[in-house]
Motif scaffolding. Structure first.
Motif, PDB file in Angstrom:
ATOM      1  N   SER A 164     -14.614 -12.811 -34.902  1.00 31.44           N
ATOM      2  CA  SER A 164     -14.025 -11.782 -34.040  1.00 31.44           C
ATOM      3  C   SER A 164     -15.079 -10.813 -33.525  1.00 31.44           C
ATOM      4  CB  SER A 164     -12.947 -11.023 -34.820  1.00 31.44           C
ATOM      5  OG  SER A 164     -12.418  -9.968 -34.048  1.00 31.44           O
ATOM      6  N   ALA A 165     -15.982 -10.388 -34.412  1.00 32.46           N
ATOM      7  CA  ALA A 165     -17.009  -9.418 -34.024  1.00 32.46           C
ATOM      8  C   ALA A 165     -17.970 -10.009 -33.004  1.00 32.46           C
ATOM      9  CB  ALA A 165     -17.766  -8.950 -35.258  1.00 32.46           C
ATOM     10  N   LEU A 166     -18.422 -11.250 -33.217  1.00 32.57           N
ATOM     11  CA  LEU A 166     -19.372 -11.857 -32.293  1.00 32.57           C
ATOM     12  C   LEU A 166     -18.726 -12.211 -30.953  1.00 32.57           C
ATOM     13  CD1 LEU A 166     -21.142 -11.909 -34.851  1.00 32.57           C
ATOM     14  CD2 LEU A 166     -22.117 -14.044 -33.997  1.00 32.57           C
ATOM     15  N   LYS A 167     -17.451 -12.538 -30.967  1.00 33.86           N
ATOM     16  CA  LYS A 167     -16.753 -12.762 -29.692  1.00 33.86           C
ATOM     17  C   LYS A 167     -16.703 -11.463 -28.895  1.00 33.86           C
ATOM     18  CE  LYS A 167     -13.806 -16.777 -30.555  1.00 33.86           C
ATOM     19  NZ  LYS A 167     -12.411 -17.296 -30.602  1.00 33.86           N
ATOM     20  N   ALA A 168     -16.517 -10.350 -29.585  1.00 32.62           N
ATOM     21  CA  ALA A 168     -16.480  -9.047 -28.911  1.00 32.62           C
ATOM     22  C   ALA A 168     -17.837  -8.697 -28.319  1.00 32.62           C
ATOM     23  CB  ALA A 168     -16.034  -7.970 -29.893  1.00 32.62           C
ATOM     24  N   MET A 169     -18.900  -9.328 -28.820  1.00 26.40           N
ATOM     25  CA  MET A 169     -20.245  -9.083 -28.301  1.00 26.40           C
ATOM     26  C   MET A 169     -20.585  -9.977 -27.120  1.00 26.40           C
ATOM     27  SD  MET A 169     -22.310  -8.664 -31.909  1.00 26.40           S
ATOM     28  CE  MET A 169     -21.681  -7.582 -33.194  1.00 26.40           C
ATOM     29  N   GLY A 170     -19.659 -10.876 -26.756  1.00 26.51           N
ATOM     30  CA  GLY A 170     -19.880 -11.690 -25.565  1.00 26.51           C
ATOM     31  C   GLY A 170     -20.009 -13.182 -25.768  1.00 26.51           C
ATOM     32  N   TYR A 171     -19.811 -13.654 -26.999  1.00 23.78           N
ATOM     33  CA  TYR A 171     -19.860 -15.095 -27.247  1.00 23.78           C
ATOM     34  C   TYR A 171     -18.440 -15.664 -27.184  1.00 23.78           C
ATOM     35  CZ  TYR A 171     -24.658 -14.602 -29.002  1.00 23.78           C
ATOM     36  OH  TYR A 171     -26.007 -14.359 -29.133  1.00 23.78           O
ATOM     37  N   PRO A 172     -18.123 -16.505 -26.192  1.00 23.48           N
ATOM     38  CA  PRO A 172     -16.782 -17.078 -26.114  1.00 23.48           C
ATOM     39  C   PRO A 172     -16.420 -17.921 -27.336  1.00 23.48           C
ATOM     40  CG  PRO A 172     -17.947 -17.349 -24.037  1.00 23.48           C
ATOM     41  CD  PRO A 172     -18.956 -16.880 -25.037  1.00 23.48           C
ATOM     42  N   THR A 173     -17.423 -18.605 -27.900  1.00 25.00           N
ATOM     43  CA  THR A 173     -17.198 -19.464 -29.060  1.00 25.00           C
ATOM     44  C   THR A 173     -18.206 -19.127 -30.146  1.00 25.00           C
ATOM     45  OG1 THR A 173     -16.426 -21.253 -27.617  1.00 25.00           O
ATOM     46  CG2 THR A 173     -17.045 -21.855 -29.875  1.00 25.00           C
ATOM     47  N   VAL A 174     -17.722 -19.079 -31.379  1.00 24.85           N
ATOM     48  CA  VAL A 174     -18.588 -18.758 -32.519  1.00 24.85           C
ATOM     49  C   VAL A 174     -18.295 -19.737 -33.643  1.00 24.85           C
ATOM     50  CG1 VAL A 174     -19.251 -17.012 -34.222  1.00 24.85           C
ATOM     51  CG2 VAL A 174     -18.555 -16.306 -31.910  1.00 24.85           C
ATOM     52  N   ALA A 175     -19.364 -20.255 -34.266  1.00 21.90           N
ATOM     53  CA  ALA A 175     -19.191 -21.172 -35.391  1.00 21.90           C
ATOM     54  C   ALA A 175     -20.180 -20.818 -36.491  1.00 21.90           C
ATOM     55  CB  ALA A 175     -19.405 -22.615 -34.942  1.00 21.90           C
ATOM     56  N   ILE A 176     -19.722 -20.914 -37.738  1.00 17.79           N
ATOM     57  CA  ILE A 176     -20.610 -20.717 -38.880  1.00 17.79           C
ATOM     58  C   ILE A 176     -21.144 -22.073 -39.297  1.00 17.79           C
ATOM     59  CG2 ILE A 176     -20.775 -19.984 -41.285  1.00 17.79           C
ATOM     60  CD1 ILE A 176     -18.644 -17.887 -40.689  1.00 17.79           C
ATOM     61  N   ASP A 177     -22.458 -22.191 -39.335  1.00 17.87           N
ATOM     62  CA  ASP A 177     -23.095 -23.460 -39.683  1.00 17.87           C
ATOM     63  C   ASP A 177     -22.921 -23.711 -41.179  1.00 17.87           C
ATOM     64  OD1 ASP A 177     -24.986 -25.519 -40.315  1.00 17.87           O
ATOM     65  OD2 ASP A 177     -26.054 -25.054 -38.466  1.00 17.87           O
ATOM     66  N   ARG A 178     -22.230 -24.794 -41.519  1.00 16.37           N
ATOM     67  CA  ARG A 178     -21.950 -25.110 -42.922  1.00 16.37           C
ATOM     68  C   ARG A 178     -23.192 -25.565 -43.677  1.00 16.37           C
ATOM     69  NH1 ARG A 178     -17.764 -22.014 -42.779  1.00 16.37           N
ATOM     70  NH2 ARG A 178     -16.061 -22.766 -41.485  1.00 16.37           N
ATOM     71  N   GLY A 179     -24.265 -25.848 -42.951  1.00 14.05           N
ATOM     72  CA  GLY A 179     -25.498 -26.258 -43.607  1.00 14.05           C
ATOM     73  C   GLY A 179     -26.344 -25.083 -44.048  1.00 14.05           C
ATOM     74  N   GLY A 180     -25.996 -23.882 -43.588  1.00 14.79           N
ATOM     75  CA  GLY A 180     -26.768 -22.705 -43.949  1.00 14.79           C
ATOM     76  C   GLY A 180     -28.065 -22.595 -43.165  1.00 14.79           C
ATOM     77  N   TYR A 181     -28.835 -21.585 -43.489  1.00 16.80           N
ATOM     78  CA  TYR A 181     -30.082 -21.330 -42.767  1.00 16.80           C
ATOM     79  C   TYR A 181     -31.085 -22.446 -42.952  1.00 16.80           C
ATOM     80  CZ  TYR A 181     -34.810 -19.649 -42.018  1.00 16.80           C
ATOM     81  OH  TYR A 181     -36.122 -19.568 -41.609  1.00 16.80           O
ATOM     82  N   ARG A 182     -31.729 -22.854 -41.826  1.00 13.86           N
ATOM     83  CA  ARG A 182     -32.874 -23.767 -41.849  1.00 13.86           C
ATOM     84  C   ARG A 182     -33.924 -23.232 -40.894  1.00 13.86           C
ATOM     85  NH1 ARG A 182     -28.002 -25.593 -40.287  1.00 13.86           N
ATOM     86  NH2 ARG A 182     -28.529 -27.494 -39.184  1.00 13.86           N
ATOM     87  N   MET A 183     -35.185 -23.295 -41.300  1.00 14.97           N
ATOM     88  CA  MET A 183     -36.264 -22.853 -40.430  1.00 14.97           C
ATOM     89  C   MET A 183     -36.245 -23.687 -39.157  1.00 14.97           C
ATOM     90  SD  MET A 183     -40.388 -22.775 -41.139  1.00 14.97           S
ATOM     91  CE  MET A 183     -40.195 -21.687 -42.541  1.00 14.97           C
ATOM     92  N   GLY A 184     -36.355 -23.011 -38.003  1.00 19.50           N
ATOM     93  CA  GLY A 184     -36.346 -23.724 -36.729  1.00 19.50           C
ATOM     94  C   GLY A 184     -34.977 -24.247 -36.346  1.00 19.50           C
TER      95      GLY A 184
END
Length: 273
Positions: free
Chosen positions: A249-269
């Protein structure tokens, strides 16, 4: 702990520390590219110890520099006791950088080094230092080309120090940011080939600032144009799942029509995966 350096006999971290000091001492004077991260902080700490006022830290702020990092850099420099100069750069004035090619970092680094070279000459110092460590040479880093062109000295790499060893030495020195997660420039969140703009960088910065306000330690908002892919540390994924609706909800309010959380977590690059 003992490690191999360029296939030679094992070298302890204590020996590498002495090698680091010897390298810095031999240079006599230097300006240091200081981002506020642990690598350049260790270079500043040892350089200040060895060279005193013949070592000066320089932090460059620009649209790609994460907000809040300057305050952190000032705090660390004050703790070390090293003189800090703050300058402004603007990579967005360079069309080649904005085009976002795979060698993007080269264009960014070159602009920074041109500024540092002028300051080095003005101060009458002999060298430019940066925080590149041994592990950085194992990754694809176009910015290393700019370092070679300007004859930059990388004391950590010269001493054979790995990232893990840098953190261990930073803890020994008591650096307040010894365990701080890496925070590369905001442009690294945009996949190669997609234009870099001030608006995208600001949106990324706002998104990551929000995630940190929720208590997440490692965060990346990967900007894919009309959608955002959120990465958090793997150990924080369960919490991200619990807060998923709030984050989206917060990121959509910042202008992203679609937002997804990457289930793999952080990866360099991760922007280019």
């Amino acid at each position: 702990m003992r490690t191999m350096v360029n296939g030679a006999a094992p070298m302890s971290i204590e020996n590498k520390e002495q090698r680091l000091k010897s390298c810095i001492k031999a240079c006599e004077s230097a300006v240091i590219a200081f981002s506020g991260g642990v690598d350049s902080s260790l270079v500043c700490a040892v350089s200040h110890e060895v060279l005193g006022d013949r070592a000066v830290a320089i932090t460059a702020i620009s649209p790609t520099y994460p907000p809040g990092e300057l305050e952190s850099a000032r705090s660390v420099a004050k703790w070390i006791g090293i003189r800090l100069l703050v300058i402004k750069t603007n990579e967005l004035k360079n069309p080649e950088f904005c085009r976002n090619p795979p060698e993007r970092c080269y264009h960014c680094k070159r602009e920074l080094l041109e500024r540092l070279e002028k300051i080095r000459k003005k101060l009458g110092f002999k060298h430019i230092f940066d925080g590149t460590n041994r592990d950085d040479h194992r990754d694809y880093r176009p910015g290393l080309r700019a370092l070679r062109e300007f004859g930059v000295i990388s004391p950590l790499a010269e001493a054979g120090l790995t990232k893990n060893e840098v953190r261990k030495l930073a803890l020994r020195y008591g650096l307040p940011n010894a365990e701080k997660p890496a925070s590369p420039c905001l442009a690294s969140r945009i996949p190669f080939g997609q234009e870099i703009t001030a608006e995208k960088l600001k949106r990324i910065a706002r998104g990551e600032e929000f995630l940190r306000s929720l208590g997440f330690r490692v965060v990346r908002v990967r900007d894919h144009g009309n959608w955002a892919r959120v990465e958090v540390g793997k150990e924080e994924l369960d919490r991200a799942k619990e807060l998923e609706e709030r984050i989206i909800s917060a990121l959509k309010a910042m202008g992203y029509p679609t937002v997804a959380i990457d289930r793999g977590g952080y990866r360099m690059g991760g922007a280019n995966l």
